[in-house]
Design an enzyme around this catalytic site. Sequence first.
Site, short mmCIF file in Angstrom:
data_model
loop_
_atom_site.label_atom_id
_atom_site.label_comp_id
_atom_site.label_asym_id
_atom_site.label_seq_id
_atom_site.Cartn_x
_atom_site.Cartn_y
_atom_site.Cartn_z
N HIS A 1 0.83 -1.21 0.00
CA HIS A 1 0.00 0.00 0.00
C HIS A 1 0.86 1.26 0.00
O HIS A 1 1.87 1.33 0.72
CB HIS A 1 -0.90 0.00 1.24
N SER A 2 0.46 2.25 -0.81
CA SER A 2 1.06 3.59 -0.78
C SER A 2 2.59 3.51 -0.93
O SER A 2 3.11 3.02 -1.93
CB SER A 2 0.65 4.30 0.51
N TYR A 3 3.34 3.97 0.09
CA TYR A 3 4.80 3.97 0.01
C TYR A 3 5.36 2.55 -0.02
O TYR A 3 6.48 2.32 -0.48
CB TYR A 3 5.40 4.73 1.19
N THR B 1 -1.92 -0.92 -3.83
CA THR B 1 -3.10 -0.10 -3.52
C THR B 1 -2.64 1.34 -3.30
O THR B 1 -1.86 1.61 -2.40
CB THR B 1 -3.84 -0.61 -2.27
#
Length: 360
Positions: free
Chosen positions: A277-279, A305
């Site tokens: 997710h993200s980073y 995501t």
Amino acid sequence: MMAQLQQGGPDEKEKTTALKDLLSRIDLDELMKKDEPPLEFPDTLEGFEYIFNEKGQLRHIKTGEPFVFNYREDLHRWNQKRYEALGEIITKYIYELLQNECHLKKVTLPVDAIETEPKSFIFMSEDALVNPDKLLVLIHGNGVVRAGQWARRLIINEDLDSGTQIPYIKRAIEEGYGVIVLNPNENYIEVEKTKAQIPLSSDISDEPAEKRERKDKIQKETKKRRDFYEKYRNPQKEKETMQIYIRDNGSPEEHAIYVWDHFISQSAAENVFFVAHSYGGLAFVELMIQREAEVKNRVTAVALTDSVHNVWHQEVGKTIREWMRENCCNWVSSSEPLDTSVESMLPDCPRVSAALDETY
């Protein structure tokens, strides 16, 4: 008064400038507030008078109401510190759930750490390294979240299923996966600075004495003004700390590579799957850059995501971009129906709608 000062000489003009500077920096509303309460908070959920109910929702023990951020009006900083203190307790609570409900074991990093050095940890299922079939690796984003979490705000304001990785872990175990949960934000420990550790201005300089004296005077005056403003902005002087980084795990990218080298690449699983997710997506792409052949050989598919990776900024090569197009998919925040294709400016993996309007 201001007009009289402006008509004066250099000293009066200097005072006028200082007064204007003072008025521009001080929040008069803050001056009118009562003294900020001590930054001392409970160290248990019960101490905060909150529990997670049977639906995994955080609720007040007495009223049954959701968490209230503005516990004390007009004290945003104090409320924020209270929120952060509660968040730290929830982090420990999630760790307990990973061990007690998901039956994961906590593994210390670095693997050869000595007793006195800073340490991090990850969580993994008992069969993570010996499962011959499949292994699921979970990587959260950056910020305050730690292993087992997707979003602290969702945990506090929605429920555990929305904000933690626990539903992923339980389903993966039910379907026969080994599981490894990374902890990419646990990069350092904070210790209080001693007076000897606080850097002081050096008396030794190649600068002329007059210039050095003028610079020292400016620094002292700046500090005096800053301390004066700080008395109102930050009534409670917090301890000054320093960060001691964890060996080979000083950033999310380093952490991902370290866990790959010491655990994932050593696992028996024929098929390795990632959810990032993200980073965490950026950390995975960096892992690919550093271990391209190994990742291509072991990883079957990657679910991203709202990944913040960028193939241009990270200087991702053509062969990796081609692999990502075939083996990765990025579900992004969008009001479009689930799995609807979303246009991307980057030549890497497909982007599709997560059917959510907000990024966490």
